[in-house]
Scaffold this active site. Structure first.
Site, mmCIF file in Angstrom:
data_model
loop_
_atom_site.group_PDB
_atom_site.id
_atom_site.type_symbol
_atom_site.label_atom_id
_atom_site.label_comp_id
_atom_site.label_asym_id
_atom_site.label_seq_id
_atom_site.Cartn_x
_atom_site.Cartn_y
_atom_site.Cartn_z
ATOM 1 N N GLY A 5 0.612 -1.144 0.047
ATOM 2 C CA GLY A 5 -0.112 -0.026 0.105
ATOM 3 C C GLY A 5 0.962 1.160 0.127
ATOM 4 O O GLY A 5 1.744 1.209 0.668
ATOM 5 N N TYR A 6 0.479 2.275 -0.778
ATOM 6 C CA TYR A 6 1.176 3.473 -0.849
ATOM 7 C C TYR A 6 0.609 4.556 -0.673
ATOM 8 O O TYR A 6 0.859 5.765 -0.785
ATOM 9 C CB TYR A 6 1.988 3.497 -2.295
ATOM 10 N N GLY A 7 -0.838 4.456 -0.540
ATOM 11 C CA GLY A 7 -1.844 5.694 -0.281
ATOM 12 C C GLY A 7 -2.507 5.408 1.003
ATOM 13 O O GLY A 7 -1.910 5.249 2.114
ATOM 14 N N SER A 8 -3.641 5.424 1.141
ATOM 15 C CA SER A 8 -4.440 5.322 2.546
ATOM 16 C C SER A 8 -4.231 3.777 3.008
ATOM 17 O O SER A 8 -4.591 3.892 4.305
ATOM 18 C CB SER A 8 -5.929 5.328 2.229
ATOM 19 N N GLU A 83 -10.590 -1.107 -4.170
ATOM 20 C CA GLU A 83 -9.485 -0.351 -5.209
ATOM 21 C C GLU A 83 -10.027 -0.673 -6.676
ATOM 22 O O GLU A 83 -9.978 0.190 -7.345
ATOM 23 C CB GLU A 83 -8.221 -0.978 -4.857
#
Length: 191
Positions: A5-8, A83
């Site tokens: 994961g790289y966002g929320s 997603e």
């Protein structure tokens, strides 16, 4: 199975996991180029969330979550809805490099990436325009400002050695715009 994961997902994965590791993937840059009309925006005012852009010399920091046994099906079902269906993201396998000093080989991880072909893709804009769009957007998961600030905080506290010029430039633009929008009692009395 590992999920990157790289966002929320770095602060709110929303699924059960066995372990988590902070680290990075190579060959991608994080960009606020994905529109969001559900979690952080609406149909009339889409929010801006991050996706990954192929970029040979770059690396993107985030969190990899290890899911095992029954967690695998549940997490993938949840993420496919969060997603892929709602966000327009595709899945890829990437090599994740844990931050830990004693980490051996990179870990193969699943990542969700929005492409220019999906209908919610907004593409590039200036940091000021992105910040202005973030300021006015809110969705069922909260205000778009929270998304930006939590991501910036994650980078500061968990990856202080890493650079993310795009992220911090948008944060800086947002902070410079906010005082212009804030109306104090004194300014109301003057009018």
């Amino acid at each position: 199975v590992w999920i990157f994961g790289y966002g929320s997902l770095v602060w709110r994965p929303g699924f059960e996991f066995t372990s988590r590791k902070v680290g990075f993937i190579r060959g991608y840059s994080r960009r606020f180029w994905q529109g969001d009309t559900f979690h952080r925006g609406s149909e009339s005012m889409p929010g801006r969330v991050v996706t990954l852009l192929e970029d040979g010399g770059a690396c993107t920091w985030g969190v990899a979550y290890e899911v095992r046994g029954e967690q695998i099906a549940a997490s993938l079902q949840y993420l496919n809805m969060r997603e892929a269906v709602l966000g327009g993201y595709d899945t890829k396998l990437v090599k994740f490099h844990p931050q830990e000093k004693d980490a051996e080989e990179p870990i193969l991880a699943l990542v969700y990436i929005a492409t220019p072909q999906n209908p919610s893709y907004l593409g590039p804009a200036s940091e000021e325009d992105i910040a202005a769009q973030i300021i006015v957007s809110s969705g069922c998961a909260g205000h778009n400002i929270e998304y930006l600030l939590r991501l910036a905080d994650f980078m500061r506290y968990f990856c202080p050695q890493a650079e993310d010029k795009h992220l911090f430039s948008i944060e800086e633009a947002l902070i410079s715009i906010l005082p212009c929008l804030y109306c104090t009692e004194e300014s109301l009395e003057e009018t």
